[in-house]
Design a protein around this motif. Structure first.
Motif, PDB file in Angstrom:
ATOM      1  N   GLN A 124       0.750  -1.041  -0.007  1.00 34.78           N
ATOM      2  CA  GLN A 124       0.105  -0.068   0.008  1.00 34.78           C
ATOM      3  C   GLN A 124       1.033   1.311   0.130  1.00 34.78           C
ATOM      4  O   GLN A 124       1.986   1.532   0.815  1.00 34.78           O
ATOM      5  N   TYR A 125       0.686   2.145  -0.920  1.00 32.35           N
ATOM      6  CA  TYR A 125       1.192   3.370  -1.058  1.00 32.35           C
ATOM      7  C   TYR A 125       2.580   3.269  -1.593  1.00 32.35           C
ATOM      8  O   TYR A 125       3.379   4.285  -1.884  1.00 32.35           O
ATOM      9  N   LEU A 207      -7.197  -4.807   2.416  1.00 35.08           N
ATOM     10  CA  LEU A 207      -6.865  -4.007   3.493  1.00 35.08           C
ATOM     11  C   LEU A 207      -7.816  -3.783   4.659  1.00 35.08           C
ATOM     12  O   LEU A 207      -7.307  -3.941   5.618  1.00 35.08           O
ATOM     13  N   ARG A 211      -6.391  -5.540   8.597  1.00 34.28           N
ATOM     14  CA  ARG A 211      -6.768  -4.629  10.011  1.00 34.28           C
ATOM     15  C   ARG A 211      -7.405  -5.625  11.060  1.00 34.28           C
ATOM     16  O   ARG A 211      -7.621  -5.181  12.196  1.00 34.28           O
TER      17      ARG A 211
ATOM     18  N   GLY B 278      -7.785   8.226   7.029  1.00 38.51           N
ATOM     19  CA  GLY B 278      -7.047   7.185   6.689  1.00 38.51           C
ATOM     20  C   GLY B 278      -6.989   5.925   7.500  1.00 38.51           C
ATOM     21  O   GLY B 278      -5.984   5.076   7.566  1.00 38.51           O
ATOM     22  N   ALA B 281      -5.494   2.403   6.165  1.00 37.10           N
ATOM     23  CA  ALA B 281      -4.243   2.115   5.969  1.00 37.10           C
ATOM     24  C   ALA B 281      -3.913   0.563   6.491  1.00 37.10           C
ATOM     25  O   ALA B 281      -4.650   0.405   7.698  1.00 37.10           O
ATOM     26  N   ARG B 282      -3.092  -0.018   5.690  1.00 37.39           N
ATOM     27  CA  ARG B 282      -2.927  -1.384   6.380  1.00 37.39           C
ATOM     28  C   ARG B 282      -1.782  -1.405   7.442  1.00 37.39           C
ATOM     29  O   ARG B 282      -0.852  -0.862   7.191  1.00 37.39           O
ATOM     30  N   LYS B 284       1.539  -2.623   9.045  1.00 38.07           N
ATOM     31  CA  LYS B 284       2.585  -3.310   8.459  1.00 38.07           C
ATOM     32  C   LYS B 284       2.938  -4.418   9.199  1.00 38.07           C
ATOM     33  O   LYS B 284       2.305  -4.595  10.341  1.00 38.07           O
ATOM     34  N   PRO B 360       0.814   2.158  10.070  1.00 38.68           N
ATOM     35  CA  PRO B 360       0.422   3.343  10.498  1.00 38.68           C
ATOM     36  C   PRO B 360      -1.139   2.852  11.292  1.00 38.68           C
ATOM     37  O   PRO B 360      -1.686   1.960  10.970  1.00 38.68           O
TER      38      PRO B 360
END
Lengths: 315, 628
Positions: A124-125, A207, A211, B278, B281-282, B284, B360
């Motif tokens: 990601q990114y 994604l 999480r 955001g 965001a995954r 890490k 993050p």
């Protein structure tokens, strides 16, 4: 498992009936009467009336539906007046070509889409994510028919890598290599949009899953990140990807209309467009019904796949 | 609204889409005013002029018509038809969805069955069928495209409305005697409007594309009038000889659809609150470490040593100091309790040890975590991975969420072993059975093949414990392992942990908000408040004589069985947000003993022997007698 499949098959019956009603009603709503369309505008009123009676069009709508349904169930889709042959024969002749095109495209878009989505989410990114996101954005915005035309221009006319159009060479043997040679461009052109849609969804599904607490558990017990992504996260993400694969299969199957026109592919889609332009009602009716029924069958397969993946679904 | 626009344009791609689309829309709006040649006048003498010809900037088509003029008029038509289809589909679909969702019951059932039937069709096929019935023509193509999109809106909006139909404000409106129609208009519609806008902005691109597609097939706009699709369809026969006639309309469709998609995504992101900070965001594989100060070099105190650990969350320009310099240690065979309210930073402290804080937004900004002397924070990924589960293992709170729902528990257990030992699957399974027996799971053979949802909460947590034990770790960090369980199961799990500790000489860090549990299990206890330790000591001592006012209030919250009736004292107020901590003692605003000095400056952790307390006016009188 056998019981679950049976249950899904039974539950498809009302859906198929609903589809048949919708198709029948749409066709019955056509203004003007078919007899005039068949006989032409110079037909005498007596002839028109006689044909209407012969076709059973003087009976009430509901009765006509059940007569039509009875015929369809027994395999009689009627006769195409432009081709002067049974509708079912024509559909069966052409469906194979559509199935090859749509099937290969579907496999392409599923594999490439999921792969791109997973890589994108894992990085990601990062550069790969940005590159994929950019390509996907272009992919979902290009009309497949325009893309197909540009591919013909570049790869067939200028580079001469692939034949311009058709499914088989005009001269020469009809073997698998000849077919593949003809299939590459149309299959790619057809799969691009669906690939983009699946890639986007796969990325966000990954994604979302990454999480979750169970991903942290996997990491906490020392599972390698590669395995966390490829096994733990992907398996969980597939639960939300698979239904979209089902929807995209519908897009690929019916989107093949454009590609069949651009690449002169002898499939059902081209047949349908020709039939609409010549107002060959029975052919349209039969074609739409047949393809829609196949799609329902495909969706049952998707549900079965989903139940194999997710033990929480009661089978 | 201005917040929405700001969010929208912070997204550079959405801004680009808005600019491109805006330019196209402006161009087609002023098209009739531009000095263009008439779009439908043929001039066969000048067929297929290339672009940049005299008087024809983009050249001419197969009938010698000016391409620029046809392009602009075609774009006008395509945009108008696409947007009209979107508006019609959104209006009809939303109306159906709101009615179905609001009334529920039979109405809902009948409508949604119909919607399902329509959705069982492949999308384009249905559009073809409708055009077949109505006959080719642009208006009919518009109707077809709008019609096939109605079910999509109906289903989406119904889903949202069902959620709203039973909310308090709708009930209140009903009780106030408002009519259903008024409730829908005044209470429901404003709440579903953002969803309608999102759905529209993400589908209008498709609708423009689909109308163009139907026209391309010759089923949409009819000659001589052309939209972009039919321009492309007509140009197809000259694709090889005169490609510019195809490329011009094709690129325009692409530009329109792409800019609409970019803008649509931007609108969705700006309106969807989940994406605002955001949050997607995954995390890490390892928490980011960006240590600002020097790495502390304090001598080793225990097997696991946390030294001045600082962990922060950086989100939306704000910095949350979740852990603000925590030092802790635990020795082999010892059980250390960390206690505090939710949000006190105890879980983040624990997760920082093995780099499991979601990152993050999480960043470890200072301090050290030493395992047997080695600083884990400077360990590269592979080194840390090898230690996870083998040196330090975790037991998490809610085993329903922390076990993978799609894998059999036996496979999840063997995976823990296989991640660290190169043994065969059969060997790993044998180990699993032993582990499951060790945590007293009856019928381990059949339980191994169960999925997490097929087990009870207590059984699941035993699996969680077995998983933590799988590689014989030296330290186990248990993060509220019994919070989600009922009391009897809780007692069993605590007894199990205590046995395992005594049998194997485990060091346990036990995180909880319950002093009752601490009293039962822990040798020492550290009390956390707002990301810092406010008191630390032997459990008996702290329970007998809590010195920080917060600790004593926390102990007072625990009801005592057989202790007679007494008032349970809740602590007034809430823990502070850790992004904007006032100077001095963070508990001062809730403390009955607080004085001006408490908030004047930093309060240090005063250490005397094995007790420590961060308070200027610690309690000194014994609260109550401890039964010896």
């Amino acid at each position: 498992m056998g019981r679950y499949i049976l249950k899904r098959l039974v539950s498809a019956i009302p859906v198929l009936l609903g589809i048949s009603i919708i198709v029948f009603l749409i066709m019955a709503a056509i203004p003007g009467d078919p007899a005039t369309a068949i006989l032409g505008s110079y037909a005498t009123p007596e002839n028109v009336e006689r044909l209407n009676r012969d076709l059973g069009l003087d009976k009430p709508l509901i009765q006509r539906y059940f007569i039509w349904l009875g015929n369809v169930v027994t395999g009689d889709f009627g006769r195409s007046f432009t081709l002067n042959r049974p509708v079912l024969d024509e559909i069966l002749d052409r469906f194979g070509a559509t199935l090859i095109l749509a099937g290969v495209s579907f496999v392409l878009c599923s594999v490439l889409g999921i792969l791109a989505g997973v890589v994108s989410a894992a990085r990601q990114y990062g550069v790969a994510d940005k590159a994929i996101t950019f390509v996907v954005l272009i992919g979902i915005s290009v009309p497949s028919f325009f893309l197909g035309m540009m591919m013909i221009l570049l790869f067939a006319v200028n580079l001469r890598w692939f034949p311009v159009s058709g499914m088989w060479p005009i001269y020469g043997t009809r073997d698998i290599w000849a077919l593949l040679d003809h299939l590459v461009m149309p299959a790619l052109a057809l799969s691009v949009v669906a690939t983009g849609v699946i890639a986007r969804l796969a990325r966000s599904a990954m994604l979302e899953v990454l999480r979750q607490d169970y991903i942290r558990t996997a990491r906490a017990k020392g599972v390698h990140e590669r395995r966390v992504i490829r096994r733990h996260a992907l398996k969980a993400a597939m639960v939300s990807i698979i239904p979209v694969l089902g929807i995209q299969a519908g897009f690929v199957l019916s989107g093949s209309v454009y590609i069949e026109i651009v690449f002169q592919w002898p499939g059902v889609g081209r047949m349908l467009v020709d039939a609409i332009l010549t107002r060959d009602v029975l052919l349209v009716q039969g074609g739409v019904l047949f393809v829609a029924a196949c799609y329902v069958g495909f969706n049952i397969a998707v549900d079965v796949l989903q139940s194999l993946l997710d033990p929480r679904i009661k089978t | 609204m201005s917040r929405f626009l700001k969010l929208l344009f912070r997204n550079r791609l959405a801004g680009l889409g808005a600019v491109v689309l805006g330019a196209i829309v402006l161009l087609v709006l002023i098209t009739p005013l531009l000095p263009l040649q008439p779009p439908n006048v043929t001039d066969t003498a000048n067929r297929f002029l290339p672009p940049f010809s005299e008087g024809h900037l983009l050249g001419t088509d197969h009938l010698g018509r000016d391409l620029l003029s046809r392009l602009l008029y075609g774009t006008r038509l395509s945009l108008a038809v696409g947007v009209a289809a979107a508006v019609i589909a959104a209006t009809l679909g939303s109306a159906i969805g709101i009615v179905a969702g609001f009334y529920g019951g039979r109405v809902d059932n009948v409508i949604m069955r119909g919607v399902d039937m329509l959705m069982a069709f492949p999308y384009i096929l249905l559009a073809l069928a409708i055009v077949a019935a109505l006959g080719p023509g642009l208006l009919n193509a518009l109707i077809a495209v709008a019609a096939v999109n109605v079910p999509f809106f109906a289903r989406n909006i119904r889903g949202v409305t069902v959620g709203l139909a039973h909310r308090e404000f709708v009930d209140a409106a009903r009780l106030a005697g408002m009519s259903n129609a008024r409730i829908i208009l005044v209470e429901v519609l404003p709440n579903v409007l953002p969803v309608i806008v999102i759905a529209m902005s993400t589908t209008v691109g498709w609708m423009i594309l689909e109308t163009a597609g139907l026209s391309f097939l010759g089923l949409g706009s009819q000659p001589p009038v052309a939209d972009l699709g039919s321009m492309l369809g007509e140009a197809r026969s000259a694709l090889i000889t005169n490609p510019h006639t195809s490329i011009v309309p094709g690129v325009m469709i692409f530009l329109i659809v792409m800019s609409v998609n970019l803008l649509g995504d931007g609108v969705r992101d700006a309106l969807d609150p989940r994406l605002r900070s955001g949050a997607l965001a995954r995390p890490k594989a390892v928490t980011d470490v960006r240590r600002e100060g020097a790495v502390p070099q304090t001598p080793q105190k225990g097997l696991l040593d946390l030294q001045e650990l600082q962990t922060q969350f950086h989100a939306g320009g704000r910095v949350f100091r979740a852990v603000g310099g925590v030092s802790l240690h635990v020795k082999p065979g010892e059980c250390l309790g960390i206690i505090g309210e939710s949000g006190s930073g105890k879980s983040v402290t624990a997760l920082s040890v093995m780099g499991l804080v979601a990152s993050p937004p999480g960043v470890i900004t200072g301090g050290a975590v030493r395992y047997d002397g080695t600083d884990l924070l400077s360990e590269p990924y592979e080194g840390l991975r090898r230690r996870r589960g083998r040196n330090v293992a975790y037991i998490f709170q809610d085993p329903q969420a922390t076990l993978h729902p799609l894998y059999r528990v036996g496979d999840q257990l063997s995976e823990a072993i296989l991640s660290h030992h190169a043994v065969s699957r059969a060997e790993a399974e044998k180990r699993c059975l032993e582990l499951m027996r060790a945590v007293r799971i009856p019928n381990p053979g059949s339980r191994m093949r169960a999925y997490p949802h097929e087990l009870s909460g207590g059984m699941r947590q035993r699996i969680g414990i077995a998983m933590a034990m799988a590689n014989d770790p030296d330290v186990i960090i248990a993060d509220e392992p019994t919070t989600a369980l009922d009391v009897t199961v809780q007692a069993q799990i605590l007894a199990l942990l205590d046995d395992l500790r005594r049998e194997r000489g485990l060091a346990i860090v036990f995180i909880t908000h319950d002093f009752g549990v601490v009293a039962q299990l822990c040798d020492r206890v550290a009390v956390m408040y707002a990301g810092r330790i406010v008191e630390e000591g032997r459990t008996d001592d702290v329970l007998a004589l809590p010195r920080h006012p917060y600790t004593s209030r926390l102990i007072d919250c625990v009801p005592e069985l057989g202790g007679g009736k007494r008032r349970l004292e809740a602590i007034p107020g809430l823990p502070p947000m850790v992004d904007d901590l006032p100077p001095g003692c963070a508990f001062a605003p809730r403390c009955h003993k607080a004085r001006a000095e408490c908030t004047a400056g930093e309060v240090d952790l005063g250490v005397t022997g094995d007790r420590a307390v961060r308070c200027l006016y610690p309690e000194d009188a014994p609260k109550r007698e401890v039964a010896e």
